[in-house]
Design a protein around this motif. Structure first.
Motif, short mmCIF file in Angstrom:
data_model
loop_
_atom_site.label_atom_id
_atom_site.label_comp_id
_atom_site.label_asym_id
_atom_site.label_seq_id
_atom_site.Cartn_x
_atom_site.Cartn_y
_atom_site.Cartn_z
N ALA A 1 -15.13 37.45 70.70
CA ALA A 1 -14.66 38.78 71.06
C ALA A 1 -13.77 39.34 69.95
CB ALA A 1 -13.90 38.75 72.38
N GLY A 2 -12.93 38.48 69.36
CA GLY A 2 -12.06 38.94 68.28
C GLY A 2 -12.87 39.38 67.06
N LEU A 3 -13.91 38.59 66.73
CA LEU A 3 -14.74 38.96 65.59
C LEU A 3 -15.48 40.28 65.83
CD1 LEU A 3 -16.26 35.45 64.73
CD2 LEU A 3 -14.59 36.75 63.38
N LEU A 4 -15.98 40.42 67.06
CA LEU A 4 -16.73 41.64 67.36
C LEU A 4 -15.83 42.87 67.30
CD1 LEU A 4 -19.00 40.44 70.33
CD2 LEU A 4 -19.50 40.49 67.89
N ASN A 5 -14.62 42.76 67.87
CA ASN A 5 -13.70 43.90 67.84
C ASN A 5 -13.26 44.22 66.41
OD1 ASN A 5 -13.42 44.73 70.61
ND2 ASN A 5 -12.42 42.75 70.99
#
Length: 543
Positions: free
Chosen positions: A85-89
């Motif tokens: 989720a952090g990478l996607l955001n």
């Protein structure tokens, strides 16, 4: 009904200028239209190609970014949903064109997504999952009612997206899931603006269309056309991978200059399959040409008016001598004592005034000169000069007059140098016109009371009234003047003709009773001039 000469001149000048203006306007307009079509067509074709390239390049870059992201360790088992989720955001914040990015397992369940949107939901029925689980996939432009309800939309306009799907695999090649991304179609408008901004400087009023290869649906274009199908010839050619331009007619009347290109892939990227069509109304493209034509027509009309005025003035200058001759003739009929004015600037007027002066002299003098010009049998039909019969009559009178005045007569026997070559190279018709022009120059070179006779071919005889004191010097001066005039080029039927002149001369005095002997001497001197290099004068004297 008669029309005066000034009106004819003014009308003719104006009519010629108007016809030339119409012809010039047509020729320039036709050539300028072709040039404008080619120039604008090439500009539109270039812009179409540039836009298709930019579309492909943008999608290739975004697809590459998603592929790189899919290979990170966070997607390997055991899956770290928080890290994903952090990478996607982080990717979405770096590239605002990404509206939504999510990671789904092999069953289509969304494990992580930007903004927690659709987490726990399923995208199993979506083309991005069904195609992306197999291989990298780029979808077509589409609406998304689900995201449209969730995502913020301050403008209130319909949201459209482009899907990118990439399979996520482990080190052994086993598929673990799908990394799916949705791009806002708004970026295509940014590409359009970047292309149209410089294009507007060269091509005014161009419309841009991006057309899907699926059902030929318009993805981007004028708002009234988006979503409709296009069936233009330009689209058919673009779909075949061609990049060029053409002129199309729509709805039977409106004509467009259209550039087209196809968004082909590069390297391993298959491309979007979109066609880019950029077209401009021919009326707008050719407006500068029509403006130029109007300017030519207006300028031509103004010039026609000025030339009409010039023709009016020129005709006045030409007919003024005729009016003076007419007035003199009217005075002659009433009073019987008048002198016809002489004009030498215009050939026809010179001949007319000379003929009238001879006529008046014949009618008014108590002891008239022989009227050798009045009888058609006494003059040469080609040049209008007196012939040999008229010469004999003239000599009988001139001899008596010279005896009374104790003066002399100088005989100039002359012929043209190079006349035979003119006949052989340019034809007898040109030779006849040359003889007529030579006759006029001989008239210009002599006085009114002197005799000029054409005795045959290119040979003439000139009889001069000279003094008893220095007849040879006076005759030589006239001969040199004749040679100079004949040596000047003749303009005949648009071509310059050059000839020379050889002269033989002899002087008759009251002591020499036989003029035929003097004529023979002049003839002999003429042939001496011919043999001595031509273009000269030779005197022979009686023994």
């Amino acid at each position: 009904m008669s029309i005066n000469l000034r009106t004819i001149f003014a009308g003719a000048f104006a009519a010629v200028i108007i016809l030339l203006t119409v012809l010039l306007s047509y020729l320039i307009g036709n050539e300028s239209s072709k040039t404008a079509e080619v120039t604008n067509g090439k500009s539109l074709a270039e812009a179409s190609y540039q836009m298709s390239y930019n579309l492909n390049h943008f999608m290739l870059a975004r697809t590459g970014e998603v592929e790189v992201l899919s290979k990170l360790g966070a997607f390997q088992e055991p899956v770290s949903e928080d890290e994903i989720a952090g990478l996607l955001n982080q990717l979405k914040e770096s590239l605002p064109a990404f509206t939504w990015i999510g990671y789904a397992d092999t069953k289509g369940n969304v494990l992580s997504a930007t903004g927690d949107i659709l987490e726990g939901g399923s995208i199993e029925e979506q083309p991005v999952f069904q195609n992306g689980i197999k291989s990298p996939y780029i979808g077509d432009v589409q609406d998304d009612s689900l995201l449209a309800e969730i995502l913020p939309n301050p403008s209130g306009e319909r949201l459209q997206f482009v899907d990118i799907g990439v399979p996520v695999k482990d080190k052994s090649g086993r598929t673990l899931g799908v990394l799916a991304a949705r791009l806002s179609w708004e970026w295509a408008h940014q590409v359009e603006s970047s292309i149209l901004a410089p294009l507007e400087e060269r091509v005014e009023g161009a419309d841009v269309y991006i057309v899907s290869n699926n059902n030929n649906r318009i993805l981007l274009g004028p708002s009234s056309q988006v979503g409709k199908q296009m069936s233009d010839l330009a689209l058919q050619l673009a779909s075949q991978g061609k990049n060029s331009w053409l002129i199309e007619e729509h709805k039977g009347s409106q004509t467009y200059i259209t550039g087209y290109a196809y968004a082909e892939g590069e390297m391993n990227y298959p491309g979007t399959g979109w066609s880019v069509i950029i077209r401009q109304s021919a009326d707008i493209a050719l407006a500068p040409v029509h403006k130029l034509q109007n300017s030519i027509v207006l300028s031509g009309m103004a010039i026609a008016v000025l030339c009409g005025i010039a023709g009016w003035l020129l005709a006045g200058w030409i007919i003024r001598p005729l009016q003076r001759i007419t007035e003199s003739a009217d005075e002659l009929s009433s009073s019987g004592k008048v002198e016809i004015p002489e004009f030498k600037r215009i050939k026809e007027l010179s001949i007319l005034s000379r003929s009238l002066r001879n006529l008046v002299n014949k009618l008014t003098r108590p002891e008239p000169e022989p009227f050798y010009m009045s009888d058609l049998t006494r003059h040469d039909p080609l040049t209008g000069l007196p012939n040999r019969t008229a010469l004999d009559d003239y000599l009988a009178h001139a001899v008596n007059k010279a005896k009374r005045n104790r003066s002399t007569l100088s005989f100039l026997y002359l012929g043209l140098d190079g006349f035979k070559k003119v006949n052989e190279t340019l034809g007898h018709k040109t030779g006849d016109k040359l003889l007529q022009e030579v006759s006029f120059r001989l008239l210009e070179s002599t006085r009114e009371n002197e005799m000029i006779t054409r005795i045959g071919g290119d040979e003439f005889v000139v009889i001069l009234h000279t003094s008893a004191a220095k007849p040879m010097q006076e005759a030589e001066a006239v001969a040199k003047r004749i040679i100079d005039k004949i040596n000047q080029p003749f303009l005949i039927d648009g071509e310059f003709v050059h000839v020379g002149c050889s002269i033989g001369a002899a002087v008759w005095s009251p002591e020499n009773q036989d003029t035929s002997e003097i004529m023979r001497l002049a003839d002999d001197a003429y042939y001496i001039s011919k043999r001595s290099g031509k273009n000269r004068i030779t005197f022979e004297t009686a023994v």
